[in-house]
Design a protein around this motif. Structure first.
Motif, PDB file in Angstrom:
ATOM      1  N   PHE A  48       0.870  -1.178   0.000  1.00 60.50           N
ATOM      2  CA  PHE A  48       0.000   0.000   0.000  1.00 60.50           C
ATOM      3  C   PHE A  48       0.908   1.230   0.000  1.00 60.50           C
ATOM      4  N   PHE A  49       1.147   1.819  -1.166  1.00 66.19           N
ATOM      5  CA  PHE A  49       2.075   2.944  -1.224  1.00 66.19           C
ATOM      6  C   PHE A  49       1.356   4.305  -1.236  1.00 66.19           C
ATOM      7  N   GLU A  50       0.047   4.277  -1.174  1.00 63.55           N
ATOM      8  CA  GLU A  50      -0.743   5.485  -0.887  1.00 63.55           C
ATOM      9  C   GLU A  50      -2.058   5.023  -0.265  1.00 63.55           C
ATOM     10  N   GLY A  51      -2.462   5.673   0.798  1.00 65.07           N
ATOM     11  CA  GLY A  51      -3.665   5.272   1.495  1.00 65.07           C
ATOM     12  C   GLY A  51      -3.430   4.007   2.313  1.00 65.07           C
ATOM     13  N   GLY A  52      -4.498   3.410   2.771  1.00 63.58           N
ATOM     14  CA  GLY A  52      -4.384   2.209   3.601  1.00 63.58           C
ATOM     15  C   GLY A  52      -5.731   1.528   3.718  1.00 63.58           C
ATOM     16  N   GLY A  53      -5.754   0.439   4.483  1.00 68.50           N
ATOM     17  CA  GLY A  53      -7.007  -0.293   4.574  1.00 68.50           C
ATOM     18  C   GLY A  53      -7.073  -1.247   5.741  1.00 68.50           C
ATOM     19  N   GLN A  54      -8.228  -1.866   5.851  1.00 70.25           N
ATOM     20  CA  GLN A  54      -8.486  -2.883   6.854  1.00 70.25           C
ATOM     21  C   GLN A  54      -9.171  -4.076   6.186  1.00 70.25           C
ATOM     22  N   PHE A  55      -8.901  -5.271   6.710  1.00 65.76           N
ATOM     23  CA  PHE A  55      -9.530  -6.488   6.223  1.00 65.76           C
ATOM     24  C   PHE A  55     -10.390  -7.103   7.319  1.00 65.76           C
ATOM     25  N   ALA A  56     -11.484  -7.742   6.912  1.00 67.22           N
ATOM     26  CA  ALA A  56     -12.280  -8.588   7.803  1.00 67.22           C
ATOM     27  C   ALA A  56     -12.503  -9.915   7.090  1.00 67.22           C
ATOM     28  N   TYR A  57     -12.098 -11.002   7.725  1.00 68.38           N
ATOM     29  CA  TYR A  57     -12.185 -12.329   7.123  1.00 68.38           C
ATOM     30  C   TYR A  57     -13.516 -12.966   7.500  1.00 68.38           C
ATOM     31  N   GLY A  58     -14.328 -13.264   6.492  1.00 73.32           N
ATOM     32  CA  GLY A  58     -15.650 -13.814   6.754  1.00 73.32           C
ATOM     33  C   GLY A  58     -16.455 -12.849   7.603  1.00 73.32           C
ATOM     34  N   SER A  59     -16.958 -13.329   8.726  1.00 73.13           N
ATOM     35  CA  SER A  59     -17.759 -12.486   9.628  1.00 73.13           C
ATOM     36  C   SER A  59     -16.928 -11.920  10.767  1.00 73.13           C
ATOM     37  N   GLY A  60     -15.580 -11.999  10.658  1.00 66.76           N
ATOM     38  CA  GLY A  60     -14.713 -11.521  11.729  1.00 66.76           C
ATOM     39  C   GLY A  60     -14.601 -10.008  11.784  1.00 66.76           C
ATOM     40  N   ASP A  61     -13.863  -9.529  12.779  1.00 63.52           N
ATOM     41  CA  ASP A  61     -13.648  -8.094  12.962  1.00 63.52           C
ATOM     42  C   ASP A  61     -12.595  -7.579  11.978  1.00 63.52           C
ATOM     43  N   PHE A  62     -12.638  -6.285  11.738  1.00 62.37           N
ATOM     44  CA  PHE A  62     -11.654  -5.661  10.860  1.00 62.37           C
ATOM     45  C   PHE A  62     -10.301  -5.546  11.570  1.00 62.37           C
TER      46      PHE A  62
END
Length: 286
Positions: A48-62
């Motif tokens: 990620f060389f600009e901005g960023g993010g979060q992942f949530a796997y299935g029904s899990g938390d981010f």
């Protein structure tokens, strides 16, 4: 995903890397808030060389994704929440690439994201910086090639004889049968179970189920008017079985997948147009 300034472009890695890395993609979107769903997939390295993010796997938390991220293989769809403008390079790691370049048991990283610096050291951070300074996609891809070529200097010998057989098994049948893999390799079911967990991250039965659904998604995306039965190709018990597995691994129902504004059809169209790419068979369904 519906976001302004959306761009997705695929590239082939340098020739010496193609046993390990399936393809690169440069993803760019100008929106300040991004929401997307990622299907179950191969392990990925993402910068990620600009901005960023979060992942949530299935029904899990981010969970927050590091700027240089090692993403294990997934057996569920993944939700992405990003803050932008967002620009990233992703690289798909083939099972042989995971065994050679990462080396840790793949099952220890399934459905999770780790900091790539913990595996590759400070060169991972420097690669993010090089991509941020790049003037064009050519220089971004060159930074990725340099990173993986450096990593490959310490590559561990992977079980290529097995990954070639297993990749073919997963990519060539609409309904992979574990007994066929046993026959192809001459190994016992227990030996195959241990090896697929170590290299692919899952049991053979889970892999068969995952790739059965992913292949169906590709067939449906390429010919949505043919309906679910053509996409299912006789590999599912009935429509409810098809929908259930489709939603688990793709993250949406078949009707959502084929909706007029579906981002999945958009991406398949983009990939089909980039005929200059040389992709391994497993990458075409994952």
């Amino acid at each position: 995903m519906t976001s302004p300034g959306f761009s997705l472009r695929y590239y082939s890695p340098a020739a010496p890397l193609r046993t390990w890395v399936s393809s690169y993609y440069v993803f760019e979107v100008g929106a300040s808030h991004i929401s997307d769903t990622l299907r179950a997939e191969l392990p990925q390295v993402r910068f990620f060389f600009e901005g960023g993010g979060q992942f949530a796997y299935g029904s899990g938390d981010f969970v927050t994704v590091p700027p240089a991220a090692l993403c294990g293989a997934t057996t569920v769809a993944v939700r992405l929440m990003g803050h932008g403008p967002l620009r990233l390079l992703g690289a798909g790691l083939l099972p042989a690439g995971w065994a050679a370049l990462v080396g840790a048991g793949a099952s220890d990283f399934v459905n999770m994201v780790a900091d790539l610096e913990d595996v590759a050291g400070l060169v991972a951070r420097r690669t993010v910086e090089r991509m941020a300074e790049a003037r064009n996609h050519r220089e971004i891809v060159a930074a990725a090639d340099a990173f993986f070529l450096l990593l490959s200097m310490q590559a561990k010998p992977p079980p290529l004889w097995f990954t070639r057989a297993a990749d073919e098994w997963l990519a060539s049948s609409a309904n992979p049968d574990v007994n066929e893999l046993v026959s192809m390799t001459g190994m016992s079911a227990r030996q195959i179970e241990r090896l697929t967990h170590r290299v692919y991250g899952s049991s053979p039965k889970m892999l068969a189920r995952k790739y059965r659904a992913l292949q169906a998604a590709v067939r449906l995306g390429l010919n949505p008017d043919a309906g679910w039965e053509a996409a299912a190709a006789g590999a599912f018990y009935d429509q409810s079985h098809f929908i259930r597995d489709f939603k688990t691994f793709v993250g949406m129902t078949p009707s959502q997948f084929t909706a007029k504004d579906s981002p999945w059809l958009n991406r398949l169209t983009i990939a089909k147009r980039q005929t200059h790419l040389t992709m391994p068979k497993l990458n075409l369904v994952s």
